[in-house]
Design an enzyme around this catalytic site. Structure first.
Site, short mmCIF file in Angstrom:
data_model
loop_
_atom_site.label_atom_id
_atom_site.label_comp_id
_atom_site.label_asym_id
_atom_site.label_seq_id
_atom_site.Cartn_x
_atom_site.Cartn_y
_atom_site.Cartn_z
CE LYS A 161 -3.65 -0.48 2.42
NZ LYS A 161 -4.21 -0.61 3.81
NE ARG A 210 -5.11 3.62 3.81
CZ ARG A 210 -5.03 3.82 2.48
NH1 ARG A 210 -4.81 4.98 1.95
NH2 ARG A 210 -5.78 2.96 1.74
N GLY A 248 -8.41 -7.74 5.09
CA GLY A 248 -9.12 -8.24 6.22
C GLY A 248 -8.51 -8.54 7.46
CG MET A 275 -3.11 -6.38 10.79
SD MET A 275 -1.37 -6.43 10.38
CE MET A 275 -1.28 -6.80 8.56
NE ARG A 290 -5.45 -4.47 -4.15
CZ ARG A 290 -5.97 -4.90 -3.08
NH1 ARG A 290 -5.29 -5.05 -1.71
NH2 ARG A 290 -7.43 -5.03 -2.82
CG HIS A 349 -8.96 -34.54 6.41
ND1 HIS A 349 -9.84 -35.45 5.70
CD2 HIS A 349 -8.04 -35.27 6.37
CE1 HIS A 349 -9.44 -36.68 5.14
NE2 HIS A 349 -8.14 -36.32 5.78
CB SER A 357 16.07 -39.93 -14.12
OG SER A 357 14.74 -39.50 -13.83
CB CYS A 397 11.19 -39.15 -13.27
SG CYS A 397 11.97 -40.00 -11.89
CE1 TYR A 428 13.29 -36.47 -17.92
CE2 TYR A 428 15.53 -36.53 -18.90
CZ TYR A 428 14.61 -37.13 -18.46
OH TYR A 428 14.93 -38.59 -17.83
P1 ADP Z 1 -7.52 -2.15 3.43
O1 ADP Z 1 -6.20 -2.49 3.36
O2 ADP Z 1 -8.43 -2.93 4.09
O3 ADP Z 1 -8.08 -1.76 1.91
P2 ADP Z 1 -7.23 0.72 3.85
O4 ADP Z 1 -6.18 1.28 4.67
O5 ADP Z 1 -7.14 0.87 2.36
O6 ADP Z 1 -7.60 -0.76 4.08
O7 ADP Z 1 -8.41 1.70 4.55
C1 ADP Z 1 -9.80 0.98 4.66
C2 ADP Z 1 -10.71 2.07 4.06
O8 ADP Z 1 -10.63 3.42 4.65
C3 ADP Z 1 -10.64 2.24 2.36
O9 ADP Z 1 -11.74 2.09 1.87
C4 ADP Z 1 -9.85 3.32 2.21
O10 ADP Z 1 -9.89 4.09 1.14
C5 ADP Z 1 -10.32 4.35 3.43
N1 ADP Z 1 -9.34 5.27 3.89
C6 ADP Z 1 -8.28 4.96 4.29
N2 ADP Z 1 -7.36 6.14 4.49
C7 ADP Z 1 -8.31 7.19 4.19
C8 ADP Z 1 -8.17 8.63 4.13
N3 ADP Z 1 -6.90 9.17 4.73
N4 ADP Z 1 -9.11 9.34 3.99
C9 ADP Z 1 -10.21 8.53 3.62
N5 ADP Z 1 -10.59 7.25 3.33
C10 ADP Z 1 -9.60 6.59 3.76
MG MG Z 2 -7.83 -0.40 0.71
#
Ligand code: ADP
Ligand code: MG
Ligand code: MG
Length: 939
Positions: free
Chosen positions: A23, A92, A101, A103, A336, A452, A790, A858, A878
């Site tokens: 990020k 963030r 989801g 952290m 990304r 499992h 082999s 193999c 191979y």
């Molecule tokens: P994730 O990794 O779960 O995508 P983010 O860090 O991107 O988490 O943030 C979660 C949400 O909060 C995202 O929708 C992001 O766009 C929003 N968000 C993060 N930072 C800001 C900010 N500075 N202003 C407004 N929205 C933000």
């Molecule tokens: Mg995000």
């Protein structure tokens, strides 16, 4: 100089993911591209690692954070948490690999009882200010202070219920103020302290919480599942807040630069008016499409489209994007390289080539063997209207239809009667293996993608859906109750399961071959003809272009492991360039087992010879079959390998049988007595390390003489038929050069005899397997007697580690994953730093005696993507894999050749690429969900 722990968004770039996380690196990249990113900075993963090892933040980090914060404050002309006009930030998390989801992010840091007033005054929107404050307490409480999130959610819901509101937008300023009071009380009750009012303290606590979240159970489990190393740490991004919740001209959204399920370019995304980021995913309200955004705010829409184009051109790939519009002003919050379905991966790669954004070489590196695999499975006929009963998690791809069976007995007996069955269980355990083997598919009510059932099914290539919690399975009553439909199904009812989407259907659904599979086995014309629509045709074209290019580029040859003409033919149609491993033991099983028994029981040479004579024509015709199927291509025949007792009855069973007979006073025959004696004599404590491989050939020379003669005579017969047979004789389990010499001398004599008898000249290479550490070490000597090596990497893994696969996988492998001793099972991906080193040594030492000595692999690793890259790098000639993996190996060998030119690949197990197959299924699930969302919106 002290370590630099903090980078402004203006200092980083997209290639700094190790340090800044994905990020942070991409926020920096966008900033430098001149895109509207709110100012901010990134705390490095190194700081996280330092925090985690010391238990507190490094002091220099605090200082650096201060100076970067001041910089942002200066740019924004606001101070963090200023009572009259506060700067607010988000904190963030963001690791090198996205961990969705895992952290969470805290928004609106800097608000407190005073600054909320300032925000209200400055924005002229009191409701907005209080909405932001209640969001802060909620997120901070849950994420930073570990308070049960339901407490907040329930309070919010209770308030809306009390006032009979339809949703969050109905709440008034007073409601929100009331909620803030309630929330603060929740915090006080849970922590014994007031909600922190000091803005910098809020920020510091949030930063530490992100650091700590790296080591939560959830994060660890996720990493283990995705094979992400535990020691990377996460970066933390501090980003100036922009507000999508500032009324009707504000909002927040996500979009893709191309459709992630088809690859087509177009407008693809969701937008939510008057909301903050997390609301889009939380699904609190129905979202608008991007097309709607064009109607609502054309200016921002146009700007966004321009940025999408710019990002795609810059990253030269499909990107996904998070953005927010604050009162008509567009802000970019994340981008990304976007995840996509396997089909889209191929289409996008080829589209980008056609758009001259990437080279054909690059297009090969944009897809993976595992993505290709998932395109080869049969699919449900999309044109058929099938009723979805329920859905679970897609755990192993494929499409299967069958009667419900609830246990092993039902599964086996119905299959014996010719039925196709789906094993439905609450969850599975090792006892259910027989049922899983018999069934066409497996469906469980419980368990996740690493349960499992999921793991075993994937291993067997069996279609599997897990965790369909809507189902109540009652084995005793013989029923499966579908809660959501209030419907009871019975054993024997027909259902269909889709292991790619997780869907469960009622009744028969027609299954069709995948057009990509048709292409692979019958060529482009056939693949196109089998495609039901243009999209699929485009996919088939894309696969063809990429695979053709991979074939042209790869250095590694691809052979198949095939023991019979059918497998040989199939693998040939898949593009195999020969058979790298033809096992011969099956030629002694079935009806022929009696003959081997006779060999073992023989008391005189004549008796033994009679048994050999009976086997000879059988063996010969086996070989004629397989050499014909592989006409013109090499077939590496491995001489008999397994221990003798595998051809004899089970010791315990036989002893019991005879004991019972005796007890009943029945007569035990002479043959039975001899058999029991032979079984006892051949019983081994540790058969893996016993009388097998070449040892067997030396102990009962007649056995391999028979085999060699059969090979030679089959060769003559094929030649007489005008064919071009190319067998290679391979001696298993060689440890010493002398073993090979003895076999070679014998073999050369026999071959010369056959040549003399037939007048046909034979040039049969004689080589050996390297599957003992000793063979790798002594390879320099062994090569003198050997025409090729082999590497039997399955056995080499067992013998190097000193464990037997059957015994250890169930016993302790899971603990080894937990301890981080293994990232991936060494039976799946070559353990490069141990077993792999022996392979490398074997190749080097062998070639030091015989330059250019032909070397193959193999073991099952021959079909494993990561291992293929390793084998390419160490100069293997191979790989040989199961027929179904041949296309995958072709593609991966091409990728290896291309990426070895351009980038260094690390084989450290800790950073071994994630479990691609699991990722692909995960993705497929996400895409299916997304597609459903879109469909919902379209209605
Ligand atoms: P994730 O990794 O779960 O995508 P983010 O860090 O991107 O988490 O943030 C979660 C949400 O909060 C995202 O929708 C992001 O766009 C929003 N968000 C993060 N930072 C800001 C900010 N500075 N202003 C407004 N929205 C933000
Ligand atoms: Mg995000
Ligand atoms: Mg072996």
């Amino acid at each position: 100089m002290a370590t630099k722990y903090v980078y402004s968004f203006t200092e980083g770039n997209k290639d700094m993911k190790d340090l800044l996380g994905g990020k942070g690196a991409n926020l920096a990249e966008m900033t430098n591209l001149g895109l509207p990113v709110p100012p901010g900075f990134t705390i490095t993963t190194e700081a996280c690692r330092a925090y985690l090892s010391a238990g507190h933040t490094p002091e220099t980090l605090d200082v650096e954070v201060t100076s970067h914060l001041r910089e942002v404050e200066q740019t924004m002309q606001k101070r963090l948490g200023d009572p009259s006009d506060p700067l607010l930030v988000s904190v963030r998390s963001g690791a090198k690999f996205s961990m969705p989801g895992m952290m969470e992010t805290v928004l609106n840091i800097g608000l407190n009882d005073e600054s909320v007033q300032g925000l209200a005054a400055q924005s002229g929107d009191e409701r907005f200010a209080w909405d932001s404050y209640r969001r802060l307490i909620q997120m901070f409480g849950k994420t930073v202070q570990d308070i049960d999130g339901d407490l907040f959610a329930n309070a919010l819901q209770a308030l809306q219920d009390r006032k009979e509101y339809k949703g969050d937008l109905d709440m008034t300023t007073d409601d929100l103020k009331e909620l803030v009071v309630e929330y603060k009380q929740i915090v006080k009750d849970a922590t014994g302290e007031d909600f922190p009012q000091d803005p910098r303290r809020q920020m510091d606590l949030a930063i530490e919480a992100v650091f700590r979240s790296w080591n939560t159970d959830r994060a660890r489990i996720y990493r283990r599942r995705e094979r992400i190393p535990n020691d990377l740490g996460t970066a933390v991004n501090i980003c100036t807040m922009v507000f999508g919740n500032m009324g009707e001209t504000s909002g927040t959204g996500v979009c893709f630069t191309r459709d992630p399920s088809t690859g087509h370019s177009g407008v693809y995304g969701d937008y939510l008016i008057n909301a903050q980021g997390e609301d889009v995913v939380a699904g609190i309200r129905n979202t608008l499409s991007l097309a709607d955004l064009e109607r609502v705010d054309k200016k921002s829409y146009d700007e966004l489209r321009g940025i999408m184009q710019k990002l795609e051109t810059h990253y030269r790939d499909l990107c996904d994007i998070e953005f927010t519009i604050q009162q008509g002003k567009l802000w970019m919050l994340q981008t990304r390289v976007g995840k996509r379905t396997p089909a889209a991966a191929f289409r996008v790669a080829v589209q980008l080539v056609d758009e001259r954004l990437i080279t054909t070489d690059e297009s090969v590196t944009r897809v993976t063997g595992d993505q290709l695999t998932s395109l080869l499975f049969p699919q449900f006929d999309k044109s058929a209207s099938a009723k979805v009963l329920t859905r679970g998690m897609p755990a192993s791809p494929g499409a299967s239809v069958g009667e419900i069976v609830l246990n092993n007995e039902q599964a086996e007996s119905r299959v014996a009667e010719g039925a196709s069955v789906i094993l439905v269980r609450r969850e599975t355990n090792p006892d259910d293996l027989a049922g899983m083997v018999a069934a066409a598919g497996v469906l469980t009510a419980r368990g996740g993608k690493t349960s499992h059932a999921a793991v075993v099914a994937r291993g067997m290539g069996r279609c599997c859906v897990v965790g369909a919690e809507d189902l109540v399975v009652d084995e005793v009553a013989g029923t499966v109750y579908v809660k959501s439909q209030d419907k009871t199904l019975h054993a024997g009812d027909v259902i269909a399961i889709d292991g790619t989407t997780g869907e469960v259907f009622e009744g028969e659904v027609p299954v069709v071959d995948s057009p990509v599979m048709t292409y692979i086995s019958h060529g482009l014309e056939a693949g196109l003809a089998a495609s039901p629509d243009e999209d699929t045709q485009e996919l088939v074209y894309a696969v063809d272009r990429i695979l053709t290019h991979a074939d042209a580029k790869r250095r590694l040859e691809v052979r198949a492991n095939a023991d019979n003409p059918e497998d040989a033919e199939r693998s040939r149609s898949f593009g195999a360039q020969g058979v790298g491993l033809c096992r011969t033991e099956h030629m002694f099983l079935g009806d022929r087992r009696k003959l081997i028994e006779a060999v073992i029981l023989a008391e005189t040479e004549e008796e033994q010879q009679a048994a050999f004579d009976a086997l000879m024509p059988l063996q010969k015709s086996d070989f004629v079959g397989i050499f014909s199927a592989m006409d013109g291509l090499p077939v590496t025949v491995r001489l008999i390998d397994p221990p003798l007792h595998e051809f004899l009855p089970d010791l315990t069973e036989l002893s019991v049988e005879l004991a019972v007979k005796e007890a009943k006073g029945e007569e035990v025959t002479e043959h039975e007595k001899r058999l029991l004696a032979a079984v006892k004599a051949n019983h081994e404590q540790n058969p893996m390390l016993g009388l097998r491989g070449v040892r067997l050939g030396l102990k009962i020379p007649g056995l391999i003489k028979l085999q060699i003669r059969a090979i030679a005579e089959a060769c003559v017969e094929c030649k007489k038929q005008g064919k071009d047979p190319r067998p290679e004789i391979m001696v298993p389990l060689i440890g010493s050069i002398r073993e090979l010499q003895i076999v070679r001398d014998e073999a050369e004599k026999i071959i010369a005899d056959v040549e003399a008898e037939s007048g046909v000249e034979l040039a049969l290479p004689i080589g050996n397997m390297i599957e003992l550490p000793r063979a790798a070490v002594a390879a320099e000597r062994i090569a003198a007697e050997s025409d090729f090596f082999s590497f039997g990497t399955n056995d080499l893994t067992q013998t190097t580690w000193g464990f037997s696969r059957d015994d250890v996988e169930a016993a302790f492998f899971n603990d080894y994953f937990d301890y981080g001793i293994f990232g991936t099972s060494p039976f799946e991906t070559i353990d490069w730093s141990g077993v792999g080193q022996l392979v490398e040594m074997g190749v080097e030492r062998g070639r030091s005696t015989k330059p250019g000595l032909h070397c193959g692999v193999c073991g099952e690793h021959g079909g494993d993507p990561v291992s293929i890259h390793f084998f390419d790098a160490i100069g293997i000639d191979y790989v040989s894999c199961s027929p179904f993996r041949v296309p995958v190996a072709r593609l991966e060998a091409g990728r290896a050749a291309i990426s070895n030119e351009s980038e260094h690949i690390s084989f450290a197990p800790a950073t071994a690429p994630v479990d691609l197959a699991a990722q692909v299924t995960e993705l497929a699930a996400q895409m299916a969900d997304l597609a459903n969302e879109i469909r919902k919106q379209d209605k």
